[in-house]
Enzyme design. Structure first.
Site, PDB file in Angstrom:
ATOM      1  N   CYS A 147      27.894  90.029  74.558  1.00  0.00           N
ATOM      2  CA  CYS A 147      28.749  90.368  75.693  1.00  0.00           C
ATOM      3  C   CYS A 147      28.637  91.849  76.054  1.00  0.00           C
ATOM      4  O   CYS A 147      28.978  92.239  77.174  1.00  0.00           O
ATOM      5  CB  CYS A 147      30.192  89.963  75.445  1.00  0.00           C
ATOM      6  SG  CYS A 147      30.905  90.663  73.962  1.00  0.00           S
ATOM      7  N   HIS A 148      28.111  92.658  75.136  1.00  0.00           N
ATOM      8  CA  HIS A 148      27.912  94.077  75.448  1.00  0.00           C
ATOM      9  C   HIS A 148      26.857  94.277  76.541  1.00  0.00           C
ATOM     10  O   HIS A 148      26.802  95.318  77.163  1.00  0.00           O
ATOM     11  CB  HIS A 148      27.517  94.863  74.187  1.00  0.00           C
ATOM     12  CG  HIS A 148      26.242  94.412  73.559  1.00  0.00           C
ATOM     13  ND1 HIS A 148      26.190  93.335  72.688  1.00  0.00           N
ATOM     14  CD2 HIS A 148      24.974  94.869  73.676  1.00  0.00           C
ATOM     15  CE1 HIS A 148      24.940  93.166  72.295  1.00  0.00           C
ATOM     16  NE2 HIS A 148      24.187  94.084  72.872  1.00  0.00           N
TER      17      HIS A 148
END
Length: 185
Positions: A147-148
């Site tokens: 998700c980064h």
């Protein structure tokens, strides 16, 4: 153990980004949590696990090979930028929408980014950018589901459960710049 109570194995280890708690159940890795610069106590680990899995228990025995393999892979990633291998994940606690988003996040190649809008379009729901952001924020296995790699419009960092400094460090790492840190946070 009461009926319906989940039992997990855990491993906690120091990394270039601070202490990390990782947990696994029978189906795979179900948690990767940034704990900060201080090693969490057993009660803190139980508290972190309890927030994700209310009423769960942590097995007191040695971690299974999957957790040792995950630790090694995460440290290789954080130390050398080595892409993570596929690991069995248990994301069954996520809603169908969140699991769809998390699957789309896994399709973002190492070193690349996408916007929340890109992900909403990829899952066939172009008006769901905000919900995509919420799904990213509820990702239980940071790094393993990347998700980064999701940015706000215009390339802004947006949010990150582990903290924006960690998100920025992970993006730099994947661009080949290293973490730019020494030791734990």
């Amino acid at each position: 153990m009461t009926s319906g109570q989940r039992l997990f194995s855990t491993i906690t280890f120091s990394s270039p980004l601070g202490w990390i708690l990782t947990a696994a159940g029978p189906e795979g890795i179900c948690l990767l949590h940034f704990c900060g610069p201080v090693q969490p106590s057993e009660s803190q680990e139980q508290e972190i696990m309890g927030r994700e899995y209310p009423g769960c228990k942590i097995k007191p025995d040695a971690p299974p090979p999957l957790l040792s393999e995950t630790k090694k892979a995460v440290l290789e990633y954080l130390t050398h930028g080595t892409p993570l291998p596929p690991l069995p994940l248990d994301v069954s606690k996520g809603t169908p929408f969140r699991r769809k988003v998390w699957k789309a996040l896994c399709d973002i190649p190492h070193g690349e980014t996408r916007s929340y809008l890109d992900i909403s379009k990829a899952i066939g729901q172009p008006r769901a950018s905000r919900a995509v952001g919420q799904a990213c924020g509820s990702n239980p296995v940071a790094i393993l589901i990347p998700c980064h790699r999701v940015l706000a419009v215009g390339g802004k960092l947006g949010g990150y459960t582990g903290g924006l400094d960690i998100k920025e460090a992970l993006l730099k790492l994947e661009r080949g710049a290293g973490l730019g840190r020494s030791g734990n946070r």
